[in-house]
Design a protein around this motif. Structure first.
Motif, mmCIF file in Angstrom:
data_model
loop_
_atom_site.group_PDB
_atom_site.id
_atom_site.type_symbol
_atom_site.label_atom_id
_atom_site.label_comp_id
_atom_site.label_asym_id
_atom_site.label_seq_id
_atom_site.Cartn_x
_atom_site.Cartn_y
_atom_site.Cartn_z
ATOM 1 N N TYR A 1 0.850 -1.194 0.000
ATOM 2 C CA TYR A 1 0.000 0.000 0.000
ATOM 3 C C TYR A 1 0.888 1.247 0.000
ATOM 4 O O TYR A 1 2.025 1.227 0.483
ATOM 5 N N PRO B 1 -9.012 -2.864 -0.466
ATOM 6 C CA PRO B 1 -8.457 -3.694 -1.549
ATOM 7 C C PRO B 1 -7.018 -3.297 -1.856
ATOM 8 O O PRO B 1 -6.631 -2.156 -1.682
ATOM 9 N N THR B 2 -6.249 -4.273 -2.279
ATOM 10 C CA THR B 2 -4.834 -4.015 -2.603
ATOM 11 C C THR B 2 -4.739 -3.065 -3.790
ATOM 12 O O THR B 2 -5.508 -3.190 -4.735
ATOM 13 N N GLU C 1 -11.668 -5.074 8.285
ATOM 14 C CA GLU C 1 -11.427 -5.608 6.942
ATOM 15 C C GLU C 1 -10.532 -4.615 6.194
ATOM 16 O O GLU C 1 -10.851 -3.429 6.112
#
Length: 158
Positions: A22, A80-81, A77
């Motif tokens: 990230y 998303p990558t 959670e």
């Protein structure tokens, strides 16, 4: 409310998600505190409030921070990558140097051998003198020579 306090590191990278893939969105300096919101499923990353970034939250590596008071944070959670900006590809010109293409060759073909000719010889009559074969004449002369040799040897000794 749990607060994240940086550890002995002079500064800690803050990322947009729980992982080094990230983007880095900021840093926490020594003495800075940020409210903790949750943790990743493995507990390796902690989500904090970080104003100035999209969503107002960022992630920090849990080994570099201390949570005060020591409370159990909820599991969050992860986002998303991110899609990588650059995709590693192989240079086709360089890769072509390592591709070995064998030139087609003609396969050997079967050629039948020429017919086999076996020579035959006719039996010749041996050398003879009259009706006596040559081998008997040679053997007789050898015996005669041996006899004369023995006689001459015996005469020289007496």
């Amino acid at each position: 409310m749990a607060v994240v306090v940086p550890g002995p590191e002079p500064q800690i990278n803050i990322r947009s998600g729980p992982g080094t893939t990230y983007d880095k969105v900021g840093v926490l300096l020594v003495g800075q505190k940020a409210p903790a919101k949750g943790r990743s499923s493995g507990g390796l990353w902690v989500m904090i409030e970080y104003p100035g970034v999209p969503g107002g939250v960022a992630w920090v590596w849990s080994a570099y921070v201390r949570i005060e008071p020591n409370v159990e944070l909820p599991i969050i959670e992860p986002p998303p990558t991110p899609t990588p900006l650059v995709t590693n590809t192989i240079d086709p010109t360089l890769a072509a140097k390592f591709i070995v293409t064998l030139a087609p060759t003609r396969l050997p073909t079967y050629t039948s051998p020429p017919p086999l000719s076996i020579p035959t010889f006719e039996a010749e009559s041996g050398a003879t003198v009259g009706n006596v074969p040559m081998g008997f004449i040679i053997a007789g002369l050898a015996a005669l020579g041996l006899l004369f040799g023995l006689i001459s040897l015996a005469q020289s000794r007496f």
